[in-house]
Motif scaffolding. Structure first.
Motif, PDB file in Angstrom:
ATOM      1  N   UNK A  23       6.418  -6.728  13.438  1.00 36.82           N
ATOM      2  CA  UNK A  23       5.225  -7.179  12.718  1.00 36.82           C
ATOM      3  C   UNK A  23       3.980  -6.905  13.541  1.00 36.82           C
ATOM      4  N   UNK A  24       4.085  -7.075  14.849  1.00 36.59           N
ATOM      5  CA  UNK A  24       2.967  -6.791  15.752  1.00 36.59           C
ATOM      6  C   UNK A  24       2.573  -5.318  15.669  1.00 36.59           C
ATOM      7  N   UNK A  25       3.565  -4.453  15.692  1.00 41.36           N
ATOM      8  CA  UNK A  25       3.285  -3.017  15.600  1.00 41.36           C
ATOM      9  C   UNK A  25       2.677  -2.663  14.255  1.00 41.36           C
ATOM     10  N   UNK A  26       3.155  -3.305  13.187  1.00 41.25           N
ATOM     11  CA  UNK A  26       2.610  -3.045  11.857  1.00 41.25           C
ATOM     12  C   UNK A  26       1.140  -3.434  11.791  1.00 41.25           C
ATOM     13  N   UNK A  27       0.799  -4.622  12.295  1.00 37.96           N
ATOM     14  CA  UNK A  27      -0.602  -5.052  12.309  1.00 37.96           C
ATOM     15  C   UNK A  27      -1.464  -4.080  13.094  1.00 37.96           C
ATOM     16  N   UNK A  28      -0.945  -3.636  14.212  1.00 36.74           N
ATOM     17  CA  UNK A  28      -1.686  -2.679  15.044  1.00 36.74           C
ATOM     18  C   UNK A  28      -1.960  -1.393  14.275  1.00 36.74           C
ATOM     19  N   UNK A  29      -0.961  -0.879  13.554  1.00 33.03           N
ATOM     20  CA  UNK A  29      -1.145   0.377  12.834  1.00 33.03           C
ATOM     21  C   UNK A  29      -2.112   0.230  11.671  1.00 33.03           C
ATOM     22  N   UNK A  30      -2.026  -0.887  10.963  1.00 36.36           N
ATOM     23  CA  UNK A  30      -2.964  -1.108   9.849  1.00 36.36           C
ATOM     24  C   UNK A  30      -4.391  -1.177  10.373  1.00 36.36           C
ATOM     25  N   UNK A  31      -4.575  -1.892  11.485  1.00 40.49           N
ATOM     26  CA  UNK A  31      -5.918  -2.027  12.037  1.00 40.49           C
ATOM     27  C   UNK A  31      -6.459  -0.689  12.539  1.00 40.49           C
ATOM     28  N   UNK A  32      -5.634   0.060  13.272  1.00 43.88           N
ATOM     29  CA  UNK A  32      -6.100   1.346  13.794  1.00 43.88           C
ATOM     30  C   UNK A  32      -6.324   2.357  12.678  1.00 43.88           C
ATOM     31  N   UNK A  33      -5.653   2.166  11.556  1.00 44.85           N
ATOM     32  CA  UNK A  33      -5.906   3.040  10.413  1.00 44.85           C
ATOM     33  C   UNK A  33      -7.288   2.794   9.828  1.00 44.85           C
ATOM     34  N   UNK A  34      -7.792   1.571  10.020  1.00 51.48           N
ATOM     35  CA  UNK A  34      -9.155   1.236   9.569  1.00 51.48           C
ATOM     36  C   UNK A  34     -10.185   1.611  10.634  1.00 51.48           C
ATOM     37  N   UNK A  35      -9.914   1.232  11.900  1.00 47.59           N
ATOM     38  CA  UNK A  35     -10.815   1.548  13.009  1.00 47.59           C
ATOM     39  C   UNK A  35     -10.005   2.120  14.168  1.00 47.59           C
ATOM     40  N   UNK A  36      -9.850   3.447  14.166  1.00 44.50           N
ATOM     41  CA  UNK A  36      -9.025   4.090  15.185  1.00 44.50           C
ATOM     42  C   UNK A  36      -9.631   3.959  16.575  1.00 44.50           C
ATOM     43  N   UNK A  37     -10.928   3.608  16.657  1.00 49.40           N
ATOM     44  CA  UNK A  37     -11.599   3.500  17.950  1.00 49.40           C
ATOM     45  C   UNK A  37     -11.615   2.073  18.487  1.00 49.40           C
ATOM     46  N   UNK A  38     -11.008   1.138  17.778  1.00 47.08           N
ATOM     47  CA  UNK A  38     -11.076  -0.273  18.189  1.00 47.08           C
ATOM     48  C   UNK A  38     -10.451  -0.463  19.571  1.00 47.08           C
ATOM     49  N   UNK A  39     -11.086  -1.328  20.365  1.00 42.56           N
ATOM     50  CA  UNK A  39     -10.504  -1.735  21.648  1.00 42.56           C
ATOM     51  C   UNK A  39      -9.550  -2.883  21.333  1.00 42.56           C
ATOM     52  N   UNK A  40      -8.286  -2.620  21.523  1.00 40.74           N
ATOM     53  CA  UNK A  40      -7.259  -3.505  20.982  1.00 40.74           C
ATOM     54  C   UNK A  40      -6.435  -4.139  22.093  1.00 40.74           C
ATOM     55  N   UNK A  41      -6.318  -5.460  22.062  1.00 36.20           N
ATOM     56  CA  UNK A  41      -5.408  -6.195  22.931  1.00 36.20           C
ATOM     57  C   UNK A  41      -4.326  -6.809  22.052  1.00 36.20           C
ATOM     58  N   UNK A  42      -3.078  -6.679  22.493  1.00 34.42           N
ATOM     59  CA  UNK A  42      -1.948  -7.146  21.711  1.00 34.42           C
ATOM     60  C   UNK A  42      -1.079  -8.038  22.592  1.00 34.42           C
ATOM     61  N   UNK A  43      -0.676  -9.192  22.078  1.00 32.26           N
ATOM     62  CA  UNK A  43       0.170 -10.091  22.859  1.00 32.26           C
ATOM     63  C   UNK A  43       1.200 -10.761  21.959  1.00 32.26           C
ATOM     64  N   UNK A  44       2.237 -11.343  22.596  1.00 30.04           N
ATOM     65  CA  UNK A  44       3.371 -11.879  21.853  1.00 30.04           C
ATOM     66  C   UNK A  44       3.470 -13.392  21.875  1.00 30.04           C
ATOM     67  N   UNK A  45       2.595 -14.092  22.614  1.00 24.73           N
ATOM     68  CA  UNK A  45       2.671 -15.558  22.654  1.00 24.73           C
ATOM     69  C   UNK A  45       1.277 -16.159  22.741  1.00 24.73           C
ATOM     70  N   UNK A  46       1.191 -17.427  22.359  1.00 22.70           N
ATOM     71  CA  UNK A  46      -0.095 -18.091  22.265  1.00 22.70           C
ATOM     72  C   UNK A  46      -0.774 -18.322  23.602  1.00 22.70           C
TER      73      UNK A  46
END
Length: 400
Positions: free
Chosen positions: A21-44
């Motif tokens: 699900x994390x990877x899916x969210x990342x791909x949807x977001x980068x499909x909208x803004x491929x230049x976004x500075x993105x941080x991804x994490x798995x816990x709160x």
């Protein structure tokens, strides 16, 4: 965040426990803004730490995060930045949960399985000015980069194989009056190694428990239909899922066909011997996954400015194909039993092997024969003898 205060390059935080699900969210977001500075994490807790260190323009967080949950993150953010866009994701769709979240003013409260079109539209509204689109150029290769070094570095991070199936068409054909028809969808995508591997991996991720899933059918039934559809559609958003170089396409077609022929033979042999034919089919459809993933990385090499010819492709497959397959199966945490079955395709030296392992090994040998090569030698092989399969049985399997 409105159009007048959009940053030139937005910084976005995605906090989601499930890796797929994390990877899916990342791909949807980068499909909208491929230049976004993105941080991804798995816990709160990690998300809370990042929020204390950096200033974000958008946050997507799952309510059910381990440690500090998404609602607590939202509460903390609202104490400091009332207007910061925050999309809260949740499997809770009951009215009590909605009433609990709404006073904290999430920008959106999205329940699973996610509506991909709705999510994409919200991200476009938040990250793009009206009429704006963002184009990201493919970065050139680093000076002095050699192909072996490039492939060695990509082995542990590659995204898998190119797609054989048109996923949008496959999903569309599987939608009926009552929603997604899983049997129809399986029939549409069962020949695609990448889709098969991703769905099996997702169905065995931390969010799902029980007996390990080893076949596409099992994966589709363990994942809810909406999640299966989203994961499949999300694959189409990734970079280079369709190969452009004719030489690479030709190699991919050969590997896809070998996988399909092997899988068909394995299913017939296993049925004849009253063994688990779906596991055997699954192992064979996946056994060239590494070679296909390598071809996709060679497409990246070509687009980055690297030279590519037929000899280079063949040498790269010989040198790296098996290692790519092993790395993917391990990193995606495919079940050990399935990995062992795939290993049986390549080697039966030493040890005690299951009858299913003998079946997949024999099936791949059959698939490698040309139409002008007979089955006599194969019928006399050690694998056929151990299975007690002779020339009449192999002939029947080939003709079925």
């Amino acid at each position: 965040m409105t159009a007048v205060d959009l940053p030139a390059v937005p910084r976005v935080l995605i906090a989601e426990a499930d890796p797929w699900s994390r990877d899916l969210l990342k791909q949807v977001l980068l499909n909208v803004r491929c230049d976004a500075r993105l941080d991804v994490c798995a816990d709160g807790q990690h998300a809370a730490t990042l929020l204390g260190e950096k200033t974000y323009d958008l946050i997507l967080a799952d309510w059910e995060l381990p440690g500090v949950d998404g609602l607590s993150l939202l509460r903390s953010v609202r104490q400091k930045r009332r207007s910061l866009p925050f999309i809260l994701l949740s499997s809770r769709n009951d009215s009590a949960s909605v009433r609990e979240a709404l006073p904290l003013a999430p920008t959106a409260y999205l329940t699973r399985p996610l509506n991909m079109e709705s999510l994409t539209q919200r991200l476009q509204d938040l990250l793009l000015n009206e009429g704006e689109s963002v184009y990201c150029e493919i970065p050139p290769l680093a000076p002095g980069m050699t192909l072996p070094t490039f492939l060695e570095r990509r082995r542990e991070v590659c995204d898998g194989a190119p797609l054989r199936v048109d996923v949008k068409a496959a999903v569309q054909r599987s939608l009926g009056p009552e929603g997604l028809d899983l049997k129809q969808l399986e029939g549409q995508v069962h020949s695609d190694p990448q889709i098969t591997a991703v769905l099996i991996a997702a169905a065995n991720s931390a969010g799902y428990h029980g007996t390990p899933v080893q076949t596409l059918s099992e994966a589709l039934h363990k994942l809810v239909p909406g999640q299966s559809m989203n994961l499949i559609l999300g694959l189409a958003l990734k970079h280079n899922v369709v190969l452009g170089d004719p030489g690479l396409v030709a190699y991919a077609e050969r590997h896809w066909q070998l996988s399909q022929d092997s899988a068909d033979y394995a299913r017939r042999l296993a049925r004849m011997l009253e063994l688990d034919h779906e596991r055997c089919y699954s192992a064979c459809i996946l056994h060239r996954l590494g070679d296909l993933a390598l071809l996709r990385c060679l497409e990246d090499w070509r687009q980055g400015g690297g030279a590519l010819d037929d000899q280079t492709i063949g040498e790269s497959l010989d040198a790296f194909g098996a290692a790519y397959g092993s790395a993917l199966r391990t990193r995606w945490r495919l079940p050990l039993e399935l990995r062992q079955l795939i290993a049986g395709i390549y080697s039966l030296e030493g040890g005690v092997y299951s009858r299913e392992a003998l079946v997949v090994n024999l099936a791949v040998q059959m698939a490698r024969l040309t139409e002008h090569e007979g089955l006599e030698e194969l019928a006399g092989s050690k694998t056929a003898r151990l299975l007690k399969v002779g020339l009449p049985e192999l002939t029947r399997v080939r003709k079925t």
